[in-house]
Design a protein around this motif. Structure first.
Motif, short mmCIF file in Angstrom:
data_model
loop_
_atom_site.label_atom_id
_atom_site.label_comp_id
_atom_site.label_asym_id
_atom_site.label_seq_id
_atom_site.Cartn_x
_atom_site.Cartn_y
_atom_site.Cartn_z
N GLU A 124 0.72 -1.14 0.00
CA GLU A 124 0.05 0.11 0.15
C GLU A 124 0.99 1.23 -0.07
OE1 GLU A 124 -2.39 -0.58 3.43
OE2 GLU A 124 -3.83 -2.05 2.53
N ASP A 127 2.43 1.62 -3.22
CA ASP A 127 1.38 2.08 -4.36
C ASP A 127 1.52 3.67 -4.09
OD1 ASP A 127 -0.36 1.87 -6.20
OD2 ASP A 127 -1.80 2.25 -4.99
N ARG A 128 1.35 4.12 -2.79
CA ARG A 128 1.31 5.66 -2.52
C ARG A 128 2.37 6.20 -3.05
NH1 ARG A 128 -0.59 3.62 2.58
NH2 ARG A 128 -2.83 3.28 2.68
N SER A 130 4.51 5.48 -5.47
CA SER A 130 4.56 5.32 -6.62
C SER A 130 3.81 6.42 -7.45
CB SER A 130 4.04 4.05 -7.41
OG SER A 130 2.65 3.91 -7.37
N HIS A 131 3.03 7.13 -6.81
CA HIS A 131 2.20 8.29 -7.33
C HIS A 131 2.83 9.56 -7.24
CE1 HIS A 131 -0.89 5.38 -6.97
NE2 HIS A 131 -1.61 5.88 -8.10
N LEU A 132 3.89 9.51 -6.53
CA LEU A 132 4.82 10.67 -6.39
C LEU A 132 5.86 10.87 -7.52
CD1 LEU A 132 5.70 10.59 -2.72
CD2 LEU A 132 3.91 11.74 -3.43
N ARG A 133 6.23 12.17 -7.90
CA ARG A 133 7.21 12.30 -8.80
C ARG A 133 8.27 11.37 -7.99
NH1 ARG A 133 7.25 18.31 -8.55
NH2 ARG A 133 9.47 18.00 -8.61
N ARG A 134 9.45 11.09 -9.08
CA ARG A 134 10.51 10.36 -8.78
C ARG A 134 11.17 10.98 -7.68
NH1 ARG A 134 15.23 8.51 -12.96
NH2 ARG A 134 16.21 10.59 -11.94
N ARG A 137 9.68 10.79 -4.27
CA ARG A 137 9.74 9.64 -3.63
C ARG A 137 10.85 9.45 -3.17
NH1 ARG A 137 7.86 7.43 -7.98
NH2 ARG A 137 9.77 6.88 -9.04
N GLN A 174 1.50 15.28 -0.36
CA GLN A 174 0.79 14.52 -1.43
C GLN A 174 0.42 13.37 -0.72
OE1 GLN A 174 2.64 13.97 -5.05
NE2 GLN A 174 2.75 16.29 -5.42
N MET A 178 -3.54 11.74 -0.28
CA MET A 178 -3.85 10.40 -0.43
C MET A 178 -4.67 9.86 0.63
SD MET A 178 -1.00 8.85 -2.73
CE MET A 178 0.20 10.27 -3.44
N GLU A 182 -8.30 8.20 0.78
CA GLU A 182 -8.57 6.86 0.90
C GLU A 182 -9.52 6.84 2.51
OE1 GLU A 182 -4.96 4.92 1.69
OE2 GLU A 182 -4.57 5.37 -0.24
#
Length: 185
Positions: A124, A127-128, A130-134, A137, A174, A178, A182
């Protein structure tokens, strides 16, 4: 961590004797960082091991003066992060394979449930993340999973410490958004 400068001096004086101290000090953080960037536990173990192998080989070629001045944590996490990036890139080009392990012992139910819950939580968060810019992250993982300073993060990501702080802050913002989304679903 043992004072970095003391460990540097030891490594510069006798690499073979003192390298295990470096591994003992940073292996958990290197593995945890790789675990957050990569899918599987085995992949993270492989990358962590390879990071130390590459670090050792590199240190063998450095003069003692360079080893004595090296900032070990950022240097090692730069190696780790590059290996993770390469692993993800390589893996995306190959189909996934699975193997059967017939000789493996079957764990008890409580152990399996614990492992499943832990894996779900990691998945989880991965996955969260992975939604950030590299860069956000990577900065968030380096700060809150690995525990590096903003100066060390900046050194690894090749940016000023203030930019590293901003990347962490924006990434956390961010992630909070999220989580709030959720919770309302």
């Amino acid at each position: 961590m043992v004072a970095e400068s003391a460990l540097n001096r030891k490594l510069a004086g006798d690499l073979d004797r003192h390298f295990p101290e470096l591994v003992a000090e940073l292996q958990g953080a290197v593995y945890n960082g790789a675990r957050r960037w990569l899918r599987g536990r085995q992949d993270a173990e492989d990358v962590a091991q390879e990071a130390f192998v590459r670090a050792y080989r590199a240190l063998q070629g450095y003069p003692p003066e360079r080893i004595a001045e090296l900032r070990l944590r950022p240097w090692l996490f730069t190696i780790t992060l590059n290996l993770c990036r390469n692993h993800v890139r390589t893996r995306s080009r190959r189909p996934q394979q699975s193997t059967l392990d017939a000789g493996r012992e079957i764990p008890d139910r409580a152990e399996v449930e614990h492992d499943v819950v832990a894996a779900m939580a990691i998945d989880e968060w991965r996955d969260r993340l992975s939604h950030l810019r590299r860069r956000q992250r990577e900065a968030v993982v380096l700060r809150h999973v690995v525990g590096l300073s903003y100066a060390e993060i900046g050194e690894i990501l090749k940016c000023p410490p203030g930019t590293a702080r901003s990347d962490v802050s924006r990434g956390l913002s961010q992630l909070r958004t999220m989580l709030a989304t959720e919770e309302t679903q």
